[in-house]
Design an enzyme around this catalytic site. Sequence first.
Site, short mmCIF file in Angstrom:
data_model
loop_
_atom_site.label_atom_id
_atom_site.label_comp_id
_atom_site.label_asym_id
_atom_site.label_seq_id
_atom_site.Cartn_x
_atom_site.Cartn_y
_atom_site.Cartn_z
N GLU A 203 -23.80 -3.85 -9.34
CA GLU A 203 -24.14 -3.79 -7.93
C GLU A 203 -22.96 -3.19 -7.16
OE1 GLU A 203 -27.15 -5.01 -7.78
OE2 GLU A 203 -27.57 -5.31 -5.66
N GLU B 192 -25.29 -16.65 -11.68
CA GLU B 192 -24.36 -15.70 -11.04
C GLU B 192 -24.73 -15.59 -9.58
OE1 GLU B 192 -25.05 -11.94 -12.92
OE2 GLU B 192 -24.65 -12.78 -14.89
N CYS C 254 -29.36 11.83 32.97
CA CYS C 254 -29.10 10.41 33.23
C CYS C 254 -27.70 10.07 32.72
CB CYS C 254 -30.14 9.55 32.51
SG CYS C 254 -29.72 7.80 32.53
N LYS D 99 -33.38 -17.24 -3.71
CA LYS D 99 -32.94 -16.70 -2.41
C LYS D 99 -32.51 -17.85 -1.50
CE LYS D 99 -33.98 -12.25 -2.77
NZ LYS D 99 -35.02 -11.56 -2.04
N ASP E 9 0.79 4.34 -2.52
CA ASP E 9 0.58 5.73 -2.12
C ASP E 9 1.68 6.64 -2.65
OD1 ASP E 9 -1.64 4.89 -0.82
OD2 ASP E 9 -0.76 4.87 1.19
N ASP F 51 0.82 -1.21 0.00
CA ASP F 51 0.00 0.00 0.00
C ASP F 51 0.86 1.26 0.00
OD1 ASP F 51 -2.09 -1.66 0.05
OD2 ASP F 51 -2.82 -1.12 2.06
N CYS G 185 -36.17 7.08 29.12
CA CYS G 185 -35.74 7.74 30.34
C CYS G 185 -35.65 9.21 29.98
CB CYS G 185 -34.37 7.22 30.78
SG CYS G 185 -33.66 8.25 32.07
N CYS H 120 -30.31 5.42 36.23
CA CYS H 120 -30.51 6.55 37.15
C CYS H 120 -31.77 6.38 38.01
CB CYS H 120 -30.59 7.87 36.38
SG CYS H 120 -32.11 8.06 35.45
N ASP I 7 -25.46 -8.85 -2.46
CA ASP I 7 -26.36 -8.14 -1.55
C ASP I 7 -25.89 -6.70 -1.44
OD1 ASP I 7 -28.38 -7.63 0.16
OD2 ASP I 7 -27.51 -8.67 1.87
N CYS J 262 -35.49 3.48 35.10
CA CYS J 262 -34.27 3.47 34.31
C CYS J 262 -33.22 2.63 35.06
CB CYS J 262 -33.75 4.88 34.10
SG CYS J 262 -32.11 4.93 33.36
N LYS K 149 -30.07 -16.63 -15.35
CA LYS K 149 -30.44 -15.86 -16.55
C LYS K 149 -30.34 -16.75 -17.77
CE LYS K 149 -28.35 -11.82 -14.39
NZ LYS K 149 -27.28 -10.83 -14.37
N TYR L 9 -22.86 -6.61 -14.33
CA TYR L 9 -23.42 -7.83 -14.91
C TYR L 9 -24.34 -7.58 -16.10
CZ TYR L 9 -26.78 -6.37 -11.31
OH TYR L 9 -27.61 -5.64 -10.51
N LYS M 50 -25.88 -13.64 -6.41
CA LYS M 50 -26.67 -12.42 -6.24
C LYS M 50 -25.99 -11.59 -5.17
CE LYS M 50 -31.46 -10.98 -5.55
NZ LYS M 50 -31.14 -9.87 -4.69
N SER N 196 -36.71 -5.24 -11.54
CA SER N 196 -36.22 -6.12 -10.48
C SER N 196 -36.55 -7.55 -10.91
CB SER N 196 -36.78 -5.67 -9.15
OG SER N 196 -37.83 -6.47 -8.76
N LEU N 197 -36.27 -8.52 -10.04
CA LEU N 197 -36.39 -9.91 -10.46
C LEU N 197 -37.45 -10.64 -9.65
CD1 LEU N 197 -32.63 -10.91 -10.77
CD2 LEU N 197 -34.21 -10.37 -12.61
S1 IVH Z 1 -29.66 -8.99 -12.93
C1 IVH Z 1 -33.19 -7.46 -15.39
N1 IVH Z 1 -27.63 -10.03 -11.57
O1 IVH Z 1 -30.85 -8.12 -7.37
C2 IVH Z 1 -32.13 -8.10 -14.58
N2 IVH Z 1 -29.16 -8.61 -10.44
O2 IVH Z 1 -33.63 -8.94 -7.00
C3 IVH Z 1 -31.50 -7.18 -13.64
N3 IVH Z 1 -28.59 -8.21 -8.09
O3 IVH Z 1 -32.28 -5.25 -8.82
C4 IVH Z 1 -30.83 -7.78 -12.48
N4 IVH Z 1 -26.77 -9.44 -8.05
O4 IVH Z 1 -29.90 -5.04 -7.82
C5 IVH Z 1 -28.74 -9.24 -11.53
N5 IVH Z 1 -25.78 -10.94 -10.50
C6 IVH Z 1 -26.87 -10.17 -10.47
C7 IVH Z 1 -27.28 -9.51 -9.30
C8 IVH Z 1 -28.44 -8.74 -9.32
C9 IVH Z 1 -27.57 -8.65 -7.35
C10 IVH Z 1 -29.69 -7.35 -7.59
C11 IVH Z 1 -30.09 -6.23 -8.52
C12 IVH Z 1 -31.56 -6.46 -8.79
C13 IVH Z 1 -31.97 -7.33 -7.65
C14 IVH Z 1 -33.16 -8.17 -8.05
#
Ligand code: IVH
Length: 689
Positions: free
Chosen positions: A173, A114, A429, A312, A35, A31, A424, A409, A118, A406, A288, A225, A116, A80-81
């Site tokens: 993400e 892939e 306190c 999930k 730097d 590092d 409280c 106190c 978080d 409390c 996918k 992705y 997912k 979203s999925l």
């Molecule tokens: S694909 C139309 N790939 O999960 C497809 N989403 O529950 C768009 N996420 O809104 C999403 N890892 O924020 C995709 N490898 C991944 C992901 C991913 C996390 C999130 C993403 C999405 C949410 C859906």
Amino acid sequence: MTPSARIDELRRAIRHHENRYYLDNAPEIADAEFDELMGELRALEAAHPELLTPDSPTQRVGGRASSAFATVPHAEPMLSLDNAYSEDDLRAFDDRVRKGLGEAGGDPVAYVTELKIDGLSIALTYEHGLLVRGATRGDGVHGEDVTSNVRVIRSIPLRLSGSVPPHLEIRGEVFLPRTSFDRINREREESGEPLFANPRNAAAGTMRNLEPALVARRRLGAFTYQVVAEEDRTASHAATLEALRAWGLPVEPHWERCAGPDDLVAFCRRWADARRELPFETDGVVIKVDSLAERRRLGATSKFPRWAIAFKFPAEQKTTLLKQIAVNVGRTGAVTPFAVLEPVFVAGSTIAMATLHNPDDIARKDIREGDWVLIEKAGDVIPRVVGPVLSRRGPEVRPWQMRTDCPRCGATLQKPEAEAVWRCENASCPARLQRGLEHFASRGAMNIEGLGESLVAQVIERGLVRDYADVYGLSEQALAELTSESTRSDGRVIARKFGARNAAKVVEQIERSKANPLWRLIYGLGIRHIGERSAQVLARAAGSIDAIAVATVEALQSTPEIGPVLAESVVEWFSEPRNRDLVARLTEAGLRTEATPEERAAADVMGPLSGRTYVLTGTLASMSREEASAALERLGAKIGNSVSRKTTAVVVGSDPGSKAEKAQALGVPVIGESELAALLAAEPGARQT
Ligand code: IVH
């Protein structure tokens, strides 16, 4: 070598090492050496400003986010999925896909699986290979422009490599690696701040922070992705992932090609356990369809694409003994119960305590001391008590009753009718002062290094500090007399004198904290509901602590993002004489109580039109568009360049452009010059609708 050549060489080397570190996880240099390269580049760029370019690695930090993030439309909605929770759900998904493709009984469908991540979804725009914008998902159609925060994420390249299409929108993400998440929560715990429940919340909170330097310190990571309109470029998702990687973008490396439902099930099963070894949190698997032609045939519903699903991972649960329900007094006086458990190993760590929310929740779930309870760590990292295992309840186990005094106190606890929390209300306190002072001195607030839990407890106990202002009167001599504790390798705790050298360091930190930006002080005061971000918004909009102290609920509420609850909380806090006295004493001690001009430059003017955005189009008869914009801004409004659903109204003069049509299409109100005149005649302080 010419400076220009050396600058090129340094930038290349730094980019290379950033990639080795952030993308490949295989640093080649220490590092400190890194730097040093950065330091040399910074110095050369300072000496030759004409050679500075926006994609230089030195330009990651330094940009400043605007005070309220601008709203930007996404090139394509961010969907979203749909979710799957079981192997049956996965097989049903595969059935639907095959039916959709009209291939029931044919060859297995090719998928990509892939992990997912978080985190928080992000859209990145590159023009001619340069990063020009980063936006959050928002409502899926419009997101928030968080470019300055995205620029400090080291794994996101400011410039793509190789031959890149001129315009690219990339989705991915942003996340907090486990180590950063743990560190941030440890710091928050030490300073008595509420913990982030999971890395997703922490990442989201971080991305919305207004200080890119603070964001940089949190060390967010990112994976990409998706390429918007990718079908124009490649035939399969696997090829897209490879292209992303080739452009220098981070791609989570554990993706696989799968064929048919058995492969999908096997991948999900394997990662349900293997994920614990990863340096980041994953809450599932995204599946996918690989072929983009097949995706097009499948299409999307209004919410989800039909070609993808999120599996999930099941939440992990364990049963353990609830030994005691203890209570904790927070800095706002909230007295919250928590479970003391027989330690048990769940989802990768040993759990000895869990939150219990509030007494109503305990009563509703009928959780009792001495019960066997089910505890859970779902996507949430903080464990929670799901409920008692009634079949194992012993005859001696009695219903739990919240204490009415409390624990520190002895004051009688109060509970407003409408709230679930007991408090409280004794402002002196010691538990409240202790937590409050820990927060005041914490890294996120006044950042006084060394003034942690142990020292705070001692200065309160010895009567050296009765409120935050007393901190600025602490002498080296007094601090040197305190004790510091350390744990030896054999586990024994030894106490020794804090000593003159340590005391001098703390006093220096206290002194340094006087020059902190105003928002740190506002946040440090611990006003209920005022977090880091709202403190920043207030500091920028009001400009000084005195202006905030005299502001009315209405005036505060006309600041973007400050709603009635926050506004009332601020007014209530400043209405307390002892709080006003505290602010006066802090000011007297020499703390900075005004925002600098730079801080204010991006400020939202507080006014009757705060929180509104107007777009102007066409020629106005009575004034120029610039004059009209300036007049609206003086009343607190923002002027937008393009019309979106969030636009308050479009002001239309003669010969308007396409913006008037866009407004109509989106259902945004259109107003003429006479309505504009009426708006501008508004008295500052009056609220407009
Ligand atoms: S694909 C139309 N790939 O999960 C497809 N989403 O529950 C768009 N996420 O809104 C999403 N890892 O924020 C995709 N490898 C991944 C992901 C991913 C996390 C999130 C993403 C999405 C949410 C859906």
